[in-house]
Design a protein around this motif. Structure first.
Motif, PDB file in Angstrom:
ATOM      1  N   CYS A 298      49.691  27.632 -24.796  1.00  0.00           N
ATOM      2  CA  CYS A 298      48.362  28.035 -24.423  1.00  0.00           C
ATOM      3  C   CYS A 298      47.953  29.624 -24.654  1.00  0.00           C
ATOM      4  O   CYS A 298      49.312  30.246 -25.095  1.00  0.00           O
ATOM      5  N   VAL A 299      47.076  30.105 -25.019  1.00  0.00           N
ATOM      6  CA  VAL A 299      46.872  31.757 -25.065  1.00  0.00           C
ATOM      7  C   VAL A 299      46.491  32.149 -23.770  1.00  0.00           C
ATOM      8  O   VAL A 299      45.449  31.443 -23.054  1.00  0.00           O
ATOM      9  N   VAL A 300      47.152  33.178 -23.321  1.00  0.00           N
ATOM     10  CA  VAL A 300      46.706  33.551 -21.939  1.00  0.00           C
ATOM     11  C   VAL A 300      45.948  34.874 -22.027  1.00  0.00           C
ATOM     12  O   VAL A 300      46.662  35.780 -22.676  1.00  0.00           O
ATOM     13  N   VAL A 301      44.931  35.092 -21.500  1.00  0.00           N
ATOM     14  CA  VAL A 301      44.262  36.258 -21.258  1.00  0.00           C
ATOM     15  C   VAL A 301      44.236  36.660 -19.597  1.00  0.00           C
ATOM     16  O   VAL A 301      43.795  35.906 -18.909  1.00  0.00           O
ATOM     17  N   GLY A 302      44.848  37.653 -19.205  1.00  0.00           N
ATOM     18  CA  GLY A 302      45.200  37.934 -17.812  1.00  0.00           C
ATOM     19  C   GLY A 302      44.823  39.364 -17.385  1.00  0.00           C
ATOM     20  O   GLY A 302      44.993  40.253 -18.087  1.00  0.00           O
ATOM     21  N   GLN A 303      43.920  39.053 -16.270  1.00  0.00           N
ATOM     22  CA  GLN A 303      43.550  40.624 -15.641  1.00  0.00           C
ATOM     23  C   GLN A 303      44.940  41.294 -14.918  1.00  0.00           C
ATOM     24  O   GLN A 303      45.203  40.410 -14.077  1.00  0.00           O
ATOM     25  N   ASP A 304      45.447  42.176 -15.330  1.00  0.00           N
ATOM     26  CA  ASP A 304      46.697  42.701 -14.787  1.00  0.00           C
ATOM     27  C   ASP A 304      46.328  43.544 -13.607  1.00  0.00           C
ATOM     28  O   ASP A 304      45.724  45.050 -13.751  1.00  0.00           O
ATOM     29  N   ARG A 305      46.413  43.130 -12.099  1.00  0.00           N
ATOM     30  CA  ARG A 305      46.021  43.912 -11.181  1.00  0.00           C
ATOM     31  C   ARG A 305      46.577  45.211 -11.113  1.00  0.00           C
ATOM     32  O   ARG A 305      46.193  46.226 -10.726  1.00  0.00           O
ATOM     33  N   ARG A 306      47.952  45.340 -11.301  1.00  0.00           N
ATOM     34  CA  ARG A 306      48.662  46.605 -11.213  1.00  0.00           C
ATOM     35  C   ARG A 306      48.425  47.579 -12.302  1.00  0.00           C
ATOM     36  O   ARG A 306      48.388  48.777 -12.022  1.00  0.00           O
ATOM     37  N   GLY A 307      48.029  46.979 -13.414  1.00  0.00           N
ATOM     38  CA  GLY A 307      47.733  47.916 -14.661  1.00  0.00           C
ATOM     39  C   GLY A 307      46.399  48.687 -14.093  1.00  0.00           C
ATOM     40  O   GLY A 307      46.128  49.669 -14.704  1.00  0.00           O
ATOM     41  N   GLN A 308      45.472  47.677 -13.692  1.00  0.00           N
ATOM     42  CA  GLN A 308      44.065  48.134 -13.233  1.00  0.00           C
ATOM     43  C   GLN A 308      44.193  49.348 -12.077  1.00  0.00           C
ATOM     44  O   GLN A 308      43.620  50.180 -11.849  1.00  0.00           O
ATOM     45  N   ARG A 309      45.183  48.953 -10.928  1.00  0.00           N
ATOM     46  CA  ARG A 309      45.341  49.954  -9.998  1.00  0.00           C
ATOM     47  C   ARG A 309      45.853  51.178 -10.117  1.00  0.00           C
ATOM     48  O   ARG A 309      45.676  52.197  -9.592  1.00  0.00           O
ATOM     49  N   ASN A 310      46.781  51.242 -11.292  1.00  0.00           N
ATOM     50  CA  ASN A 310      47.746  52.442 -11.811  1.00  0.00           C
ATOM     51  C   ASN A 310      47.136  53.109 -13.068  1.00  0.00           C
ATOM     52  O   ASN A 310      47.923  53.402 -13.881  1.00  0.00           O
ATOM     53  N   GLY A 311      45.997  53.373 -12.930  1.00  0.00           N
ATOM     54  CA  GLY A 311      45.063  54.071 -13.855  1.00  0.00           C
ATOM     55  C   GLY A 311      44.798  53.585 -15.214  1.00  0.00           C
ATOM     56  O   GLY A 311      44.363  54.166 -16.193  1.00  0.00           O
ATOM     57  N   GLY A 312      44.527  52.236 -15.139  1.00  0.00           N
ATOM     58  CA  GLY A 312      43.937  51.563 -16.203  1.00  0.00           C
ATOM     59  C   GLY A 312      42.901  50.486 -15.955  1.00  0.00           C
ATOM     60  O   GLY A 312      43.078  49.401 -16.226  1.00  0.00           O
ATOM     61  N   PRO A 313      41.831  50.908 -15.273  1.00  0.00           N
ATOM     62  CA  PRO A 313      40.767  49.909 -14.728  1.00  0.00           C
ATOM     63  C   PRO A 313      40.392  49.391 -15.908  1.00  0.00           C
ATOM     64  O   PRO A 313      40.225  49.802 -17.252  1.00  0.00           O
ATOM     65  N   LEU A 314      39.642  48.152 -15.893  1.00  0.00           N
ATOM     66  CA  LEU A 314      39.297  47.264 -16.716  1.00  0.00           C
ATOM     67  C   LEU A 314      38.055  47.941 -17.582  1.00  0.00           C
ATOM     68  O   LEU A 314      37.044  47.889 -16.706  1.00  0.00           O
ATOM     69  N   GLY A 315      37.998  47.914 -18.971  1.00  0.00           N
ATOM     70  CA  GLY A 315      36.820  48.556 -19.448  1.00  0.00           C
ATOM     71  C   GLY A 315      36.375  47.765 -20.765  1.00  0.00           C
ATOM     72  O   GLY A 315      37.129  46.454 -20.663  1.00  0.00           O
ATOM     73  N   PRO A 316      35.595  48.174 -21.616  1.00  0.00           N
ATOM     74  CA  PRO A 316      34.919  47.290 -22.735  1.00  0.00           C
ATOM     75  C   PRO A 316      36.015  47.013 -23.676  1.00  0.00           C
ATOM     76  O   PRO A 316      35.944  45.906 -24.138  1.00  0.00           O
ATOM     77  N   ALA A 317      37.405  47.867 -23.934  1.00  0.00           N
ATOM     78  CA  ALA A 317      38.142  47.627 -24.745  1.00  0.00           C
ATOM     79  C   ALA A 317      39.036  46.168 -24.096  1.00  0.00           C
ATOM     80  O   ALA A 317      39.681  45.561 -24.879  1.00  0.00           O
TER      81      ALA A 317
END
Length: 496
Positions: A298-317
């Motif tokens: 499969c192709v996996v598209v995953g929201q990375d909780r640690r990346g978001q909480r450590n200065g990388g919140p999910l944005g348009p990119a």
């Protein structure tokens, strides 16, 4: 200093020993006998040991038959002339006709100046052949070598489903020597370097020559899987969690709760990370990868909780990266797995100006209309439009303490009561728990936590991976038209 090898040594290093079979015919004559250009070609043949600036052929890569195109930079700087282009196009077309994955390894200064505009226009011809290969659902892997510039980078060097680059390689559209000659100053340092392009989401990985076979083989284990193995047994169903919605929310916010990266580490194999949009954007809050859950590629598209909480919140990119994954799944005819685990999208002027709302809408539209089978794993937090953007799949599995809400409960409480103090009560009233989502038909099944995923991270990830494999096997066995029709009907009738 990074290792640099020629075309023949590259294919010998990457392919299984003794399996290389050239496809090359003698190149057409492009220079008048006795001309200065004819002398240059003769000198290039002598210097490089090749009769043109590319070699093409096939071989076995970890036992799998693949086609290869490799540039030889010692032949007139790997430049593309009419005869070079004919050789490349013939190889791409043969790979397409024979249903072979294609590994392209350019190293080139671009167009061959001795042949002028006629050679320059060949980039369009090569691109057309690569586009046909991709349209046939065949993998196209690119390995950018030092240096790759000009029209080669702007055509067949930038069309890979997966694009890797040599460490330290010079990669760019405009050669630095040309820039300095035109503008009278050197090109800025560190821009046209493989590592910078990887950080910017323009290439997927920086890979040494010695690691290329492993990386390419892992990718092909997903992109060109073998025959399916025996059907795994169904996972054990989970009972809805007891306790309050607020308890689930607090559990989902534990810093040690496993996220998408842990799921891939413990529950998947042949994981090949991809970087960013491929168009110059990358966000740490969204990961994209090729992987297998058990026997299911499969192709996996995953929201990375640690990346978001450590200065990388999910944005348009990040959402544009997700849409790259959706396109890959459709083109390569692979299932798409989305992993929802987000405290919410980036709320800022930059996100607004970057088109956050539009990207959420486009993700929703792509998910609902995608030709590939789709599976959503609601792993933990599911806050707002960023969560909704990856939700509408053929099948949705939720961890026992996962939840989905239009806002964080604190935000809903502020809207309704002017204070965040009523968040627990708002969460209960809004029906955000996985058990509520199962009742309302938003989720299809629950995956157990015993009692909390954070307390048993590896066991939980293996359980979720097994559930994902079972769901993917069922989805890929379904008639595609019937599956897409059922998905449209599901979301047309949701909540009715």
């Amino acid at each position: 200093m990074a290792e640099r090898v020629g075309a023949r040594e590259l294919v010998e290093r990457v392919l299984d020993e003794g399996t290389w079979r050239p496809w090359d015919a003698a190149p057409r004559r492009v220079a008048e006998p006795g001309s200065a250009y004819a002398a240059e070609l003769a000198a290039a043949r002598e210097r490089s040991g090749c009769d043109e600036a590319v070699i093409t052929g096939e071989g076995l890569l970890r036992g799998r038959r693949v086609a290869c195109i490799a540039s030889e930079f010692r032949f007139l700087a790997g430049s593309i002339g009419l005869a070079t282009a004919e050789r490349i196009v013939a190889a791409v077309e043969r790979a397409t006709a024979e249903g072979l994955p294609l590994l392209a390894a350019p190293s080139s200064g671009g167009t061959r100046m001795q042949e002028g505009t006629a050679a320059f226009a060949q980039m369009a011809r090569i691109t057309a052949a690569v586009a046909e290969h991709r349209a046939a659902g065949l993998p196209y892997l690119v390995y950018l070598r030092h240096p790759t510039t000009g029209g080669v980078f702007a055509s067949w060097g930038s069309l890979g489903h997966l694009t890797a680059a040599e460490p330290g390689a010079l990669i760019g559209f405009l050669g630095p020597r040309v820039y300095e000659g035109l503008y009278g100053e050197p090109f800025p340092d560190g821009v046209q370097v493989a590592e910078n392009l990887a950080a910017r989401g323009l290439v997927d990985a920086v890979v040494a020559v010695g690691d290329l076979a492993r990386v390419a083989a892992d990718a092909l284990e997903v992109l060109r899987p073998g025959p399916p193995a025996a059907e795994p047994g169904p996972p054990e169903p989970a009972e809805p969690a007891g306790g309050s919605a607020w308890e689930s929310i607090e559990r989902s916010r534990r810093s040690d709760r496993p996220g998408a990266r842990q799921l891939l580490r413990h529950g998947a194999t042949h994981v090949t990370p991809l970087s960013g949009t491929g168009q110059g954007e990358a966000e740490p809050g969204l990961l994209l990868a090729l992987a297998r859950f058990g026997t299911a590629p499969c192709v996996v598209v995953g929201q990375d909780r640690r990346g978001q909480r450590n200065g990388g919140p999910l944005g348009p990119a990040g959402l544009r990266t997700a849409r790259r994954g959706m396109r890959l799944a459709a083109e390569l005819r692979l299932p798409l797995v989305t992993v929802v685990d987000t405290p919410g999208a980036l709320l800022s002027a930059r996100a607004e100006e970057g088109g956050l709302a539009g990207e959420i809408a486009r993700c929703l539209a792509d998910m609902i209309t995608l030709s590939a089978p789709t599976l959503c794993l609601l792993l933990g937090e599911g806050t707002g439009g960023a969560a909704l953007a990856l939700l509408p799949a053929d099948r949705v599995l939720a961890a026992r303490h996962a939840w989905l809400s239009p806002l964080p409960p604190e935000g809903a409480s502020i809207i309704m009561r002017r204070t965040p103090d009523h968040a627990p009560r708002m969460a209960e009233a809004q029906g955000v728990r996985a058990a509520d989502l199962l009742r309302d038909g938003i989720v299809d099944a629950l995956v157990d936590e015993r009692p909390d995923a954070a307390d048993e991270p590896e066991a939980f990830c293996l359980r979720m991976a097994a559930a994902a494999e079972h769901a993917l096997r069922a989805l890929t066995a379904t008639d595609p038209a019937a599956r897409r029709s059922a998905r449209r009907e599901r979301y047309r009738r949701l909540g009715r």
